[in-house]
Design a protein around this motif. Sequence first.
Motif, mmCIF file in Angstrom:
data_model
loop_
_atom_site.group_PDB
_atom_site.id
_atom_site.type_symbol
_atom_site.label_atom_id
_atom_site.label_comp_id
_atom_site.label_asym_id
_atom_site.label_seq_id
_atom_site.Cartn_x
_atom_site.Cartn_y
_atom_site.Cartn_z
ATOM 1 N N SER A 86 -58.826 61.906 -74.018
ATOM 2 C CA SER A 86 -58.989 60.914 -75.093
ATOM 3 C C SER A 86 -58.817 59.487 -74.575
ATOM 4 O O SER A 86 -59.528 58.576 -75.028
ATOM 5 N N ALA A 103 -62.020 58.723 -72.674
ATOM 6 C CA ALA A 103 -63.131 58.572 -73.621
ATOM 7 C C ALA A 103 -63.053 57.215 -74.323
ATOM 8 O O ALA A 103 -64.080 56.561 -74.531
ATOM 9 N N GLU A 127 -67.229 60.517 -78.343
ATOM 10 C CA GLU A 127 -66.268 61.454 -77.765
ATOM 11 C C GLU A 127 -66.807 62.885 -77.819
ATOM 12 O O GLU A 127 -66.616 63.661 -76.878
ATOM 13 N N LEU A 138 -69.157 63.275 -74.938
ATOM 14 C CA LEU A 138 -68.409 63.407 -73.682
ATOM 15 C C LEU A 138 -67.756 64.775 -73.555
ATOM 16 O O LEU A 138 -67.672 65.331 -72.461
ATOM 17 N N SER A 139 -67.290 65.321 -74.673
ATOM 18 C CA SER A 139 -66.642 66.637 -74.616
ATOM 19 C C SER A 139 -67.632 67.725 -74.209
ATOM 20 O O SER A 139 -67.232 68.768 -73.698
#
Length: 185
Positions: free
Chosen positions: A100, A103, A168, A171-172
Amino acid sequence: MGVGKSKLNREALAEYADLTYFNEGEIVELFKKFESLDQSIQSDPKGRISASNIKSLPELKLNPFADRICEVFSSADDKSMNFDDFLDMMNVLSENASFSLKAHYAFSIFDFNKNGYVDEEDIGKIVECITNDQDGLKDRALTSNLIEKIMEEADLDRDNQLGRSEFEHVLSKSPDFLSSFKIRL
């Protein structure tokens, strides 16, 4: 501990260690790396190092986003960094930083126009950086098509911009994000 002539006293080292993913020995090594970028700072953690010197780090030299990284982590308008800025950058890019946190900063780096979203304009800039097309002269139709496909895949609420949570989420789904968004000591 080897603090030597450094202006990083034991209290500062302990505070930095509490606030980062680094231990005191690693912080001393990072300060040495910081000092090596500009000898004129003379062991002063408040001394500022130019963005061009920061970008000379082997880890950033070939990074297409080095300018944005300097801009995001600098506490000055000229993208220069003091040791606090440098340590913040290295902390976020460390292997131990959370997904996190990484990100959050990746979003800031990719939000070129600083409007709080990663939109089509930002994605165009990302493509320019990655392809080294600073003049925007390469195939515009191909770039437009790529931007359209990225937004189609990533823009879940179809508002033509990616908010932090959408970004995010993207990106995950990227298996390489954590391994590529880091600098090893």
